[in-house]
Design an enzyme around this catalytic site. Structure first.
Site, PDB file in Angstrom:
ATOM      1  N   GLU A  35       0.857  -1.198   0.000  1.00  0.00           N
ATOM      2  CA  GLU A  35       0.000   0.000   0.000  1.00  0.00           C
ATOM      3  C   GLU A  35       0.887   1.240   0.000  1.00  0.00           C
ATOM      4  O   GLU A  35       1.807   1.345   0.800  1.00  0.00           O
ATOM      5  CB  GLU A  35      -0.933  -0.033   1.216  1.00  0.00           C
ATOM      6  CG  GLU A  35      -1.704   1.247   1.481  1.00  0.00           C
ATOM      7  CD  GLU A  35      -2.533   1.726   0.290  1.00  0.00           C
ATOM      8  OE1 GLU A  35      -3.319   0.945  -0.268  1.00  0.00           O
ATOM      9  OE2 GLU A  35      -2.366   2.912  -0.093  1.00  0.00           O
ATOM     10  N   ARG A  36       0.571   2.196  -0.895  1.00  0.00           N
ATOM     11  CA  ARG A  36       1.446   3.370  -1.008  1.00  0.00           C
ATOM     12  C   ARG A  36       1.008   4.533  -0.122  1.00  0.00           C
ATOM     13  O   ARG A  36       1.745   5.492   0.055  1.00  0.00           O
ATOM     14  CB  ARG A  36       1.530   3.828  -2.458  1.00  0.00           C
ATOM     15  CG  ARG A  36       0.246   4.405  -2.988  1.00  0.00           C
ATOM     16  CD  ARG A  36       0.389   4.860  -4.424  1.00  0.00           C
ATOM     17  NE  ARG A  36      -0.884   5.367  -4.901  1.00  0.00           N
ATOM     18  CZ  ARG A  36      -1.149   5.616  -6.160  1.00  0.00           C
ATOM     19  NH1 ARG A  36      -0.243   5.390  -7.088  1.00  0.00           N
ATOM     20  NH2 ARG A  36      -2.330   6.091  -6.521  1.00  0.00           N
ATOM     21  N   GLU A  37      -0.236   4.455   0.406  1.00  0.00           N
ATOM     22  CA  GLU A  37      -0.702   5.616   1.172  1.00  0.00           C
ATOM     23  C   GLU A  37      -1.304   5.221   2.522  1.00  0.00           C
ATOM     24  O   GLU A  37      -0.642   5.319   3.548  1.00  0.00           O
ATOM     25  CB  GLU A  37      -1.689   6.401   0.319  1.00  0.00           C
ATOM     26  CG  GLU A  37      -1.851   7.837   0.777  1.00  0.00           C
ATOM     27  CD  GLU A  37      -2.844   8.607  -0.075  1.00  0.00           C
ATOM     28  OE1 GLU A  37      -3.232   8.124  -1.150  1.00  0.00           O
ATOM     29  OE2 GLU A  37      -3.255   9.691   0.372  1.00  0.00           O
ATOM     30  N   CYS A  43     -12.017   4.128   0.302  1.00  0.00           N
ATOM     31  CA  CYS A  43     -13.262   3.894   1.029  1.00  0.00           C
ATOM     32  C   CYS A  43     -13.187   4.372   2.476  1.00  0.00           C
ATOM     33  O   CYS A  43     -13.984   5.192   2.920  1.00  0.00           O
ATOM     34  CB  CYS A  43     -13.586   2.408   0.970  1.00  0.00           C
ATOM     35  SG  CYS A  43     -14.976   1.943   1.967  1.00  0.00           S
ATOM     36  N   GLY A 180     -21.971  17.364 -11.742  1.00  0.00           N
ATOM     37  CA  GLY A 180     -22.176  15.914 -11.736  1.00  0.00           C
ATOM     38  C   GLY A 180     -23.122  15.513 -10.615  1.00  0.00           C
ATOM     39  O   GLY A 180     -22.942  15.939  -9.471  1.00  0.00           O
ATOM     40  N   GLU A 203     -26.071  18.792 -14.229  1.00  0.00           N
ATOM     41  CA  GLU A 203     -25.962  17.398 -14.679  1.00  0.00           C
ATOM     42  C   GLU A 203     -26.136  17.353 -16.201  1.00  0.00           C
ATOM     43  O   GLU A 203     -27.063  17.940 -16.745  1.00  0.00           O
ATOM     44  CB  GLU A 203     -27.050  16.551 -13.991  1.00  0.00           C
ATOM     45  CG  GLU A 203     -27.273  15.170 -14.572  1.00  0.00           C
ATOM     46  CD  GLU A 203     -26.025  14.294 -14.564  1.00  0.00           C
ATOM     47  OE1 GLU A 203     -25.419  14.126 -13.501  1.00  0.00           O
ATOM     48  OE2 GLU A 203     -25.665  13.783 -15.655  1.00  0.00           O
ATOM     49  N   ALA A 268     -17.461  16.496  -9.643  1.00  0.00           N
ATOM     50  CA  ALA A 268     -17.742  15.086  -9.308  1.00  0.00           C
ATOM     51  C   ALA A 268     -18.201  14.401 -10.596  1.00  0.00           C
ATOM     52  O   ALA A 268     -19.358  14.034 -10.744  1.00  0.00           O
ATOM     53  CB  ALA A 268     -18.807  15.012  -8.228  1.00  0.00           C
ATOM     54  N   VAL A 269     -17.247  14.293 -11.529  1.00  0.00           N
ATOM     55  CA  VAL A 269     -17.601  13.838 -12.877  1.00  0.00           C
ATOM     56  C   VAL A 269     -17.062  12.430 -13.170  1.00  0.00           C
ATOM     57  O   VAL A 269     -16.797  12.093 -14.322  1.00  0.00           O
ATOM     58  CB  VAL A 269     -17.101  14.841 -13.952  1.00  0.00           C
ATOM     59  CG1 VAL A 269     -17.873  16.140 -13.861  1.00  0.00           C
ATOM     60  CG2 VAL A 269     -15.597  15.088 -13.803  1.00  0.00           C
ATOM     61  N   HIS A 443     -43.701  -5.264  12.897  1.00  0.00           N
ATOM     62  CA  HIS A 443     -44.442  -4.014  12.992  1.00  0.00           C
ATOM     63  C   HIS A 443     -44.102  -3.309  14.295  1.00  0.00           C
ATOM     64  O   HIS A 443     -44.003  -3.976  15.317  1.00  0.00           O
ATOM     65  CB  HIS A 443     -45.945  -4.315  12.956  1.00  0.00           C
ATOM     66  CG  HIS A 443     -46.780  -3.093  13.159  1.00  0.00           C
ATOM     67  ND1 HIS A 443     -46.964  -2.149  12.158  1.00  0.00           N
ATOM     68  CD2 HIS A 443     -47.459  -2.635  14.250  1.00  0.00           C
ATOM     69  CE1 HIS A 443     -47.737  -1.180  12.621  1.00  0.00           C
ATOM     70  NE2 HIS A 443     -48.056  -1.451  13.886  1.00  0.00           N
TER      71      HIS A 443
END
Ligand SMILES: Cc1cc2nc3c(=O)[nH]c(=O)nc-3n(C[C@H](O)[C@H](O)[C@H](O)COP(=O)(O)OP(=O)(O)OC[C@H]3O[C@@H](n4cnc5c(N)ncnc54)[C@H](O)[C@@H]3O)c2cc1C
Length: 464
Positions: A35-37, A43, A180, A203, A268-269, A443
Site C-alpha cells: 500500500e502506497r498511502e 473507502c 455531476g 448534470e 464530481a464527474v 411491525h
C-alpha cells in the site's frame, strides 16, 4: 538480494485488496499486501466512511432545526465546521487503524510503498528505504481509482475542489456549484445544502442520479428542490473562469451558453482507475479507458494476475470490490466460487432523502423484453415513517409478470440504504413474489413498506 516470495501478493489495501488478503490468509496462503498511502484505501480514508460521518452531522443539524415538531427545544442552533470535519477524520482514522490490526491478526505482511509489476509474478516496491522485490504465483491488483478531472474544470483545492478537498473544507461555501449528480456529487450537494450553502447541481444527463429508476430520481429531485437546491439538468459546464474569491461557470443548455457565479465548485464527474505506470500492458493485460479488462472472475488473461475493485469493471462500489476480493482468493485456493453478479449489487446514496436500489429499473426491464408488474408504496402509508416524522418517500418493486422474479427494487426516503439489503437477500435466494408476500415483516418498521410494495404489484396492498 533475492525477492521475498509469497503465495499471494495484493497491491492496494482498499476494501478490495485488504479483504482479498484476509480471505487468502484464512485459506492458508502466505500473503503480502502493498500500500502506497493508507490502509483502508479510498473507502475508509477518503470515500464511503468519512462522507457518511459528515452526512451524519448534517442529519443531526437538520433534526435540531425540527426540534419543535417533536416537542423539544433547541436554541441557537449552529455548527463548527472544523469540529464536523475533525469528527469525520477521526472516524476515518479509527477504521484505517483497525485494518492494521486485521493484517497483523491474519499474519499478512504489510509493505508500505508504491508497487510496479516488472515481470510476471514479480512486484517491485519503492519504499522509504529503497526498493523491495517480491514474488508470487498469484498477484491481485486492487489499486482503485481517483477523481476524474475534465480539461478546464481541474481542481485547484481553493476555488475548485475534488472529493478530497470537499471532505476537509477550509471554509463553508456560500454559493456552491456541484458538477455531476452521481452518488458522490449528490452526497456533497446534500451535505452543504443542509448546512446552509446555496447549492446548484449541473448534470449533463436529463435527470439527477441518472442510473436510478426515473420515478425515484424525479422524486429525489423534488425533495432537493423543496430544500432549496437548484438543479440544472441536460446542461454542461464548459469552462470555469477563476478570479478569487469568485468562479464564473459557463454553462451550456439547449445550445445556449450562460454564466453563473459561485465561490466554490465541486467537480464530481466520475473516476479514473490507478492503472498507469504499473507495467500492465507489457505483461499483456488490456486496458479500456483506464480500467483493466477482466472476465467475470476478475482474470486478466495473464496467468496469475487478477484485477478487482475500482481498477476494473463497475459498479465502482466498496462492497463489490470486497466481494471480488473474496471470490479471487477462493479461486486461487482452488475453490469454485460464483462469479459476482453486478445486477445483484445494491447502490446507495446517503443524501437526504436517501436513495437505494438493486437490479433493473422499470425502463431497463422493459427494454430487456420483460412484461413487468410494478408495485409502489409511499412512506405516508407507513406507521413507523409517520412516527419518525419521515412521511416523504416511496418503495418501488418490479417483477417479471411471467415468473414472479424480483427484477428490481428502488427506494427513496429515510433509512432506505439499510432497507435495500432485504431485497438483495431475496434476489440472492431467487425468491418470487409469493415468497415475499408470505414473509412476515415486523411491525412497526419501515420494512413493512417493502412488503406492501410487493403486495401492490399484485393489487393487494393493505394500507394504501
Ligand atoms: C467521496 C466518495 C464516497 C464514496 N462513497 C461510497 C459509498 O458510500 N459506498 C460505496 O460502496 N462506495 C463508495 N465510494 C466508492 C468506494 O470508495 C470505492 O468503490 C472503493 O474504495 C474501491 O475499493 P478498491 O479496493 O478497489 O480501491 P481503493 O479503495 O481506491 O484502494 C486502492 C488502494 O490502492 C493503493 N494504491 C494505488 N496504486 C498503488 C500502487 N502502485 N502501489 C501500492 N498501492 C497502490 C491506493 O493508495 C489505495 O489505498 C465512494 C467514493 C468516494 C470518492
Amino acid at each position: 538480494m533475492a525477492a521475498k516470495s509469497f503465495d499471494v501478493i495484493v497491491i492496494g489495501a482498499g476494501p478490495g485488496g485488504y479483504v482479498a488478503a484476509i480471505r487468502a490468509a484464512q485459506l492458508g496462503k502466505s500473503v503480502a499486501i502493498v500500500e502506497r498511502e493508507h490502509l483502508g484505501g479510498i473507502c475508509l480514508n477518503w470515500g464511503c466512511i468519512p462522507t457518511k460521518a459528515l452526512l451524519r452531522s448534517a442529519e443531526v443539524f437538520h433534526l435540531m432545526h425540527r426540534a419543535k415538531e417533536f416537542g423539544l427545544k433547541a436554541e441557537n442552533i449552529g455548527y463548527d465546521l472544523d469540529a464536523v470535519v475533525k469528527r469525520s477524520r477521526k472516524v476515518a482514522g479509527q477504521l484505517s487503524g483497525g485494518i492494521g490490526h486485521l493484517m497483523k491478526k491474519n499474519k499478512i505482511t504489510v509493505v508500505m510503498g508504491a508497487a510496479t509489476l516488472p515481470a510476471k509474478g514479480k512486484v517491485s516496491v519503492k519504499t522509504d528505504k529503497g526498493t523491495e522485490e517480491l514474488s508470487a504465483p498469484n498477484i491481485i491488483l486492487a489499486t482503485g481509482a481517483r477523481a476524474r478531472e475534465l480539461p478546464g474544470l481541474e481542481a485547484d483545492g481553493d476555488l475548485v475542489w475534488t472529493y478530497k478537498h470537499a471532505l476537509q473544507p477550509k471554509r463553508m461555501p456560500k454559493k456552491l456549484l456541484v458538477i455531476g449528480s452521481g452518488a458522490i456529487g449528490i452526497e456533497f450537494a446534500s451535505f452543504f445544502n443542509t448546512l446552509g450553502a446555496d447549492v446548484t447541481v449541473v448534470e449533463v444527463m436529463d435527470r439527477i442520479l441518472p442510473v436510478e429508476d426515473e420515478e425515484i430520481s424525479n422524486f429525489a429531485r423534488k425533495q432537493f428542490e423543496k430544500q432549496g437546491m437548484k438543479i440544472i439538468a441536460k446542461a454542461m459546464v464548459k469552462k470555469l473562469d477563476r478570479a478569487a474569491p469568485k468562479v464564473t461557470a459557463h454553462i451550456e443548455r439547449d445550445g445556449k451558453t450562460g454564466t453563473m457565479e459561485f465561490d466554490t465548485v465541486i467537480s464530481a464527474v466520475g473516476i479514473v482507475a490507478n492503472t498507469e505506470g504499473l507495467g500492465l500492458e507489457a505483461l499483456g493485460a488490456k486496458i479500456d479507458r483506464s480500467f483493466v479488462v477482466t472476465d467475470q472472475y476478475c482474470r486478466t488473461g495473464v496467468e496469475g494476475l487478477y484485477v478487482i475493485g475500482d481498477a476494473t469493471n463497475g459498479p465502482w462500489l466498496a462492497h463489490k470490490a470486497s466481494h471480488e476480493g473474496v471470490m479471487v482468493a477462493e479461486l486461487i485456493a482452488g475453490g469454485h466460487p460464483h462469479a459476482v453478479d453486478p445486477s445483484s449489487i445494491a447502490g446507495c446514496t446517503y443524501c437526504h432523502p436517501q436513495v437505494a436500489s438493486v437490479g433493473l429499473t422499470e425502463a431497463k426491464a422493459k427494454e430487456a423484453g420483460y412484461q413487468v408488474k410494478v408495485g409502489r408504496f409511499p412512506f405516508i402509508g407507513n406507521g413507523k415513517a409517520i412516527a419518525l416524522g419521515e412521511p416523504e418517500g416511496m418503495i418501488k418493486t418490479i417483477f417479471d409478470a411471467k415468473t414472479g422474479e424480483l427484477l428490481g427494487a428502488h427506494m427513496v426516503g429515510a433509512e432506505v440504504t439499510e432497507l435495500i439489503q432485504g431485497y438483495v437477500v431475496g434476489r440472492q435466494l431467487e425468491t418470487t413474489e409469493e415468497d415475499l408476500m408470505n414473509t412476515v415483516f415486523p411491525h412497526p418498521t419501515l420494512s413493512e413498506m417493502m412488503h406492501e410494495s410487493v403486495l401492490d404489484a399484485y393489487g393487494r396492498a393493505l394500507h394504501f
